[in-house]
Design an enzyme around this catalytic site. Structure first.
Site, PDB file in Angstrom:
ATOM      1  N   ARG A 162      -5.519  43.333  11.754  1.00 28.10           N
ATOM      2  CA  ARG A 162      -6.983  43.322  11.686  1.00 28.10           C
ATOM      3  C   ARG A 162      -7.506  42.363  10.608  1.00 28.10           C
ATOM      4  NH1 ARG A 162      -9.045  46.609   7.791  1.00 28.10           N
ATOM      5  NH2 ARG A 162     -11.023  47.035   8.815  1.00 28.10           N
TER       6      ARG A 162
ATOM      7  N   ASP B 263     -14.454  47.327   3.410  1.00 26.86           N
ATOM      8  CA  ASP B 263     -13.434  48.341   3.656  1.00 26.86           C
ATOM      9  C   ASP B 263     -13.149  49.192   2.423  1.00 26.86           C
ATOM     10  OD1 ASP B 263     -12.857  47.688   6.256  1.00 26.86           O
ATOM     11  OD2 ASP B 263     -11.057  46.526   5.792  1.00 26.86           O
TER      12      ASP B 263
END
Ligand code: ADE
Length: 246
Positions: A168, A183
């Site tokens: 990712r 994140d």
């Protein structure tokens, strides 16, 4: 599955050595990572360790010297598989998934994503004969990596977790890089909470500040939330963050 393309044209490439090649790509064939795999943004090859067995029964494991439960993977078989598929000068990291390994975290994930790829060795049963681990640590820089303090039935689910986390981060895989910057762990904090429509759900309104349109106030609120959640849930992360913020 076929081996990935030659090195000069190669995208980020994972080669997984396993007794269960059919477990791959598994969940990695879906969603963002699956599309990226289909688009050639990364490549995945699997190697069936059993193909390196030396006898007609295709034996890959045996009982432990000294006695005890479980089976141990033979060093000769696993080492031959590694030697055939891992070039120590390729720049790719050689990782053995094991509960005794260095704990996987976002810093290691970022390091792996920045490199050319990985060779992953998945163990089953009681794991790998220590001599194969020692030999490849000396010869090929093998590193043991654990996904956390849990014992899985084998390295394959751990390999899937590691690859998901790395893929990712590869360029072009996740749409907005901004969503990566936010994140959890990227700034040493857990992520702030998210809300979407409906604005009122089941008597629970979305926090006013998120509807205010004031970007600076939203950013400040999110940081406060991230700090409060981190402090409450992860004293270890909080201590490191508080130290780094001075
Ligand atoms: N194999 C079994 N348990 C594991 C773990 N926690 N991490 C990596 N590989 C494993």
């Amino acid at each position: 599955m076929a081996e990935p393309a030659p090195a000069e044209a190669a995208p980020w490439t994972a080669t997984v050595l396993t007794l269960f090649p059919e477990m791959f790509p598994g969940p990695l064939g879906h969603s963002l990572g699956g599309k990226a795999l289909a688009d050639g943004l990364w490549a995945l090859g699997t190697v069936d360790i059993r193909a390196y067995a030396r006898d007609r029964h295709r034996t890959v494991d045996d009982t432990p010297y000294g006695g005890g439960a479980g089976m141990v993977m033979r060093p000769d078989v696993v080492s031959d598989a590694i030697a055939a598929h891992h070039a120590p000068d390729s720049g790719r990291r050689l990782l053995y998934l094991s509960p005794r390994g260095r704990r996987l975290g976002q810093p290691l994930v970022r390091e792996l994503a920045a490199g050319p790829g990985v060779t992953l060795v998945c163990g089953r049963y009681e794991g790998l004969d220590q001599r194969a681990i020692d030999a490849w640590s000396e010869r090929g820089g093998l590193e043991e990596v654990s996904i956390g303090d849990v014992v899985l039935s084998g390295g394959e689910p751990a390999a899937l977790v590691l690859l998901d986390a790395v893929v990712r981060l590869l360029p072009g895989v996740t749409g907005k890089t901004e969503s990566l910057d936010n994140d959890s762990f990227e700034d040493g904090l857990l992520e702030y909470p998210h809300y979407t429509r409906p604005r009122d759900w089941d008597g629970r309104p979305v926090p006013d500040v998120l509807i205010s349109g004031h970007h600076a106030r939203v950013a400040q609120w999110r940081r406060e939330q991230a700090e409060a959640i981190t402090r409450a849930r992860r004293p270890d992360l909080w201590a490191a963050y508080a130290e780094s913020e001075g």
